[in-house]
Design a protein around this motif. Structure first.
Motif, short mmCIF file in Angstrom:
data_model
loop_
_atom_site.label_atom_id
_atom_site.label_comp_id
_atom_site.label_asym_id
_atom_site.label_seq_id
_atom_site.Cartn_x
_atom_site.Cartn_y
_atom_site.Cartn_z
N ILE A 342 0.87 -1.17 0.00
CA ILE A 342 0.00 0.00 0.00
C ILE A 342 0.91 1.23 0.00
CG2 ILE A 342 -1.80 1.25 1.23
CD1 ILE A 342 -2.71 -1.43 2.40
N LEU A 343 0.74 2.06 -1.01
CA LEU A 343 1.66 3.16 -1.25
C LEU A 343 1.13 4.48 -0.69
CD1 LEU A 343 2.49 2.42 -4.99
CD2 LEU A 343 3.81 1.74 -2.98
N GLY A 344 2.03 5.45 -0.64
CA GLY A 344 1.63 6.79 -0.26
C GLY A 344 0.54 7.32 -1.17
N TYR A 345 0.64 7.00 -2.47
CA TYR A 345 -0.36 7.48 -3.42
C TYR A 345 -1.75 6.95 -3.09
CZ TYR A 345 2.27 10.13 -6.88
OH TYR A 345 2.98 11.10 -7.52
N ASP A 346 -1.83 5.74 -2.53
CA ASP A 346 -3.14 5.20 -2.19
C ASP A 346 -3.81 6.06 -1.11
OD1 ASP A 346 -2.77 3.01 -3.95
OD2 ASP A 346 -1.55 2.01 -2.44
N TYR A 347 -3.02 6.44 -0.10
CA TYR A 347 -3.57 7.31 0.94
C TYR A 347 -3.85 8.71 0.38
CZ TYR A 347 -2.51 3.74 4.40
OH TYR A 347 -2.48 2.57 5.12
N ALA A 348 -3.03 9.15 -0.57
CA ALA A 348 -3.27 10.46 -1.18
C ALA A 348 -4.60 10.48 -1.92
CB ALA A 348 -2.12 10.80 -2.12
N TYR A 349 -4.91 9.38 -2.61
CA TYR A 349 -6.21 9.32 -3.30
C TYR A 349 -7.36 9.22 -2.30
CZ TYR A 349 -5.12 9.52 -8.24
OH TYR A 349 -4.76 9.96 -9.49
N ASP A 374 5.78 7.31 2.59
CA ASP A 374 6.64 7.60 1.44
C ASP A 374 7.05 9.08 1.46
OD1 ASP A 374 7.96 7.80 -0.94
OD2 ASP A 374 6.23 7.44 -2.22
N PRO A 375 8.18 9.37 2.15
CA PRO A 375 8.64 10.78 2.25
C PRO A 375 8.98 11.38 0.89
CG PRO A 375 9.75 9.38 3.87
CD PRO A 375 9.04 8.47 2.93
N THR A 376 9.17 10.54 -0.14
CA THR A 376 9.48 11.07 -1.48
C THR A 376 8.21 11.52 -2.21
OG1 THR A 376 9.33 8.92 -2.60
CG2 THR A 376 11.46 9.52 -1.61
N PHE A 377 7.06 11.30 -1.63
CA PHE A 377 5.80 11.69 -2.25
C PHE A 377 5.60 13.20 -2.04
CE2 PHE A 377 1.02 11.95 -1.57
CZ PHE A 377 0.72 12.05 -2.91
N VAL A 378 6.37 13.97 -2.79
CA VAL A 378 6.43 15.41 -2.53
C VAL A 378 5.12 16.11 -2.86
CG1 VAL A 378 8.92 15.58 -2.77
CG2 VAL A 378 7.49 15.81 -4.79
N ASN A 407 12.13 18.96 -0.36
CA ASN A 407 12.18 17.52 -0.63
C ASN A 407 12.12 17.17 -2.11
OD1 ASN A 407 11.99 15.83 2.06
ND2 ASN A 407 10.72 17.64 2.35
N SER A 408 12.04 18.18 -2.98
CA SER A 408 11.99 17.93 -4.42
C SER A 408 13.40 17.97 -5.00
CB SER A 408 11.14 19.00 -5.12
OG SER A 408 9.80 18.94 -4.68
N GLU A 409 13.67 17.04 -5.91
CA GLU A 409 14.96 17.06 -6.59
C GLU A 409 15.12 18.33 -7.40
OE1 GLU A 409 16.07 13.67 -8.88
OE2 GLU A 409 15.40 12.26 -7.34
#
Length: 552
Positions: A342-349, A374-378, A407-409
């Motif tokens: 279960i990814l950060g994107y799932d919680y984001a949605y 997912d700390p990279t989920f900027v 946190n963004s590249e």
């Protein structure tokens, strides 16, 4: 009579062998054409007729290996070693499978067994089988994230010593140079071209050339080779797949879907249907994606990714009930099975769904979980900032945009623009100005810098004109194009009004009058401009022609 029967029997046997070989060859072609389910059916039929044929088990193992069905591949290769212990292909297959699964020791042990069978002259392994085994083992060393270039070139060299006229030899040699040489394409291209010299219709070589160019971002050349492969063989499915993925990268979504639809037409299987549906989702045609996902899901309900993508797609089209139903189902089943993760994107949605139903507090909770997982989920920082901005909690909104940038590249100018807005509304004017300075591709960034600098004046009643260069830069940037002026007219009125007041306070009435006349040109009913012009005799007596404004 006996001789006639024997002759007829011999002819029948030869025909059977020829038919068997042709059928097996066709199954192998289907595997290379990514028609895995059809190849599986053909190979199972062949094994039913001859359950002790090591070559067929090797072909079936290959089909499952390329298909990603590793458990079935293991069974086929293992059975092949049992029924044909002197056939190196199945030992090589077990080694390839182990290498792909990261088991280096087992892989090398199996490869050594295959080599021992080949090099033992008592076994009398035919030359074609020897070469195929070497090339398959080389392919394994080259095709996974972990590579063994030294081992690969040893196997390729051994294969070359057997037969230099096999185009597949140069495919693997080209792959070796591709991995070894990086952005230098010359050696790899030379080998792929050698394969085409041996067989001008060898579409695998054209596909490789296309991939090679795409990897160095020469997309036009890559597309040209994919089209060439399709022209040579309109049924060569991998070229349609690669072409579709390339067109997607180029943002040519309609063409990408068309190409993948052709791939689906050639390989109409459950797996491909679901992959096609997933591909449509990636093109952001969400309503079409929903139709394809709903159509593809029933053939394999165990594919939880379908629930995930349906949840995402329904969220994007604003169907909160169906979005929640599918996303909850995905997260429940994934938690029970332990996969997929279960990814950060799932919680984001999930957060998007709560936002759409007006529950910002739960949306915030979901986004915090997403960032924790997912700390990279900027993008999550930006979404939190948007919620807090809507609630007029500008300090939190600005802080989360700051976190997004940190946190963004490569932070975008839009991130800095929004950061500037929230800093300004939070009365952090120096920080707002610094943020807008990193967003100058936006036409009103200088306007906001002017606003911020004006707030930084030590004595607003006697301004020194800190904002002047920014308002003038904004006016100059807009220019005289009506299409640019109209959407920014409100800001232009404010910038010219600032300049009119500033020049008036500083006694420069010519420039003040010129600025106020610009305000009235943009907004004839502007009360402040009309009142100032009517009441100030200095302005009435001034000649605006003596002041050259920035935008004339």
């Amino acid at each position: 009579m006996k001789k006639t029967v024997l002759f007829a029997t011999a002819i029948f046997s030869l025909l059977s062998i020829a038919s068997f070989a042709q059928t097996k060859e066709e199954a192998i072609r289907k595997t290379l054409n990514e028609r895995y389910e059809s190849a599986e059916s053909d190979l199972n039929t062949l094994l039913g007729k001859d359950p002790n044929n090591g070559d067929t088990y090797a072909a079936a193992g290959d089909n499952y290996l390329y298909w990603g069905e590793y458990e079935n591949a293991q069974k086929m290769f293992q059975k092949g070693t049992e029924v044909a212990p002197l056939n190196p292909l199945n030992f090589a297959g077990l080694g390839r499978l182990a290498w792909m699964q990261g088991d280096v020791a087992t892989a090398n042990a199996r490869f050594n067994e295959a080599v021992a069978i080949i090099t033992n002259k008592k076994n009398k392994v035919d030359k074609a089988t020897q070469q195929t085994a070497y090339l398959k083992m080389a392919e394994a060393y080259l095709s996974t994230e972990k590579k063994n270039l030294d081992g690969a070139i040893q196997f390729i060299t051994a294969a070359k010593a057997i037969n230099e006229k096999n185009p597949e030899l140069y495919i693997q040699l080209g792959d070796y140079y591709r991995e070894r040489d990086g952005i230098d394409l010359s050696n790899a291209l030379a080998q792929y071209n050698k394969a085409l010299e041996l067989d001008p219709k060898y579409t695998r070589a054209l596909l490789r050339k296309g991939v090679l160019y795409v990897n160095v971002k020469n997309y036009d050349q890559g597309l040209s080779h994919y089209n060439e492969a399709i022209e040579l063989d309109p049924n060569f499915a991998p070229a349609y797949r690669e072409k579709a993925e390339l067109l997607y990268k180029a943002g040519r979504y309609k063409q990408a879907i068309d190409s993948y639809a052709k791939y689906l037409e050639l390989n109409n299987s459950c797996r491909v249907q679901q992959r096609y549906a997933s591909f449509v989702f990636l093109t952001k045609e969400y309503q079409k994606a929903i139709e394809e996902l709903e159509k593809a899901q029933p053939c394999d309900p165990s594919n939880l990714y379908m629930y995930r993508l349906l949840g995402y797609a329904y969220t994007e089209v604003g169907n909160v009930d169906k979005g929640t139903e599918n996303l909850d189902k995905f997260m429940q089943l994934a938690a029970e099975k332990g996969s997929p993760e279960i990814l950060g994107y799932d919680y984001a949605y999930k957060a998007k769904l709560f936002q759409k139903s007006g529950n910002d507090s739960l949306a915030i909770e979901m986004l915090n979980i997403a960032l924790e997982k997912d700390p990279t989920f900027v993008d999550g920082y930006g979404e939190l900032a948007t919620i807090y901005g809507k609630q007029k909690k500008y300090d939190l909104a600005a802080d989360f945009y700051q976190k997004k940038i940190e946190n963004s590249e490569k932070p975008s100018e839009l991130d800095y623009y929004y950061l500037g807005q929230y800093r300004y509304f939070n009365k952090q004017y120096a920080e707002a100005d610094a943020a807008f300075a990193n967003a100058l591709s936006y036409p009103d960034a200088n306007f906001w810098r002017g606003r911020s600098q004006n707030r930084l004046e030590a004595n607003p009643e006697e301004p020194v004109g800190l904002a002047r260069p920014y308002h003038e830069a904004f006016i100059k940037g807009v220019g005289n194009d009506p299409a640019r002026i109209e959407p920014l007219k409100k800001y232009l009125v404010e910038s010219y009004s600032y300049l009119g007041l500033l020049h008036g306070k500083q006694g420069n009435f010519d420039c003040s009058k010129a600025a106020w006349l610009k305000v009235l040109e943009l907004e004839p009913t502007n009360k402040v401009a009309n009142d100032v012009m009517a009441a100030d005799k200095n302005l009435q007596a001034a000649s605006e022609t003596n002041c050259v404004l920035i935008a004339e």
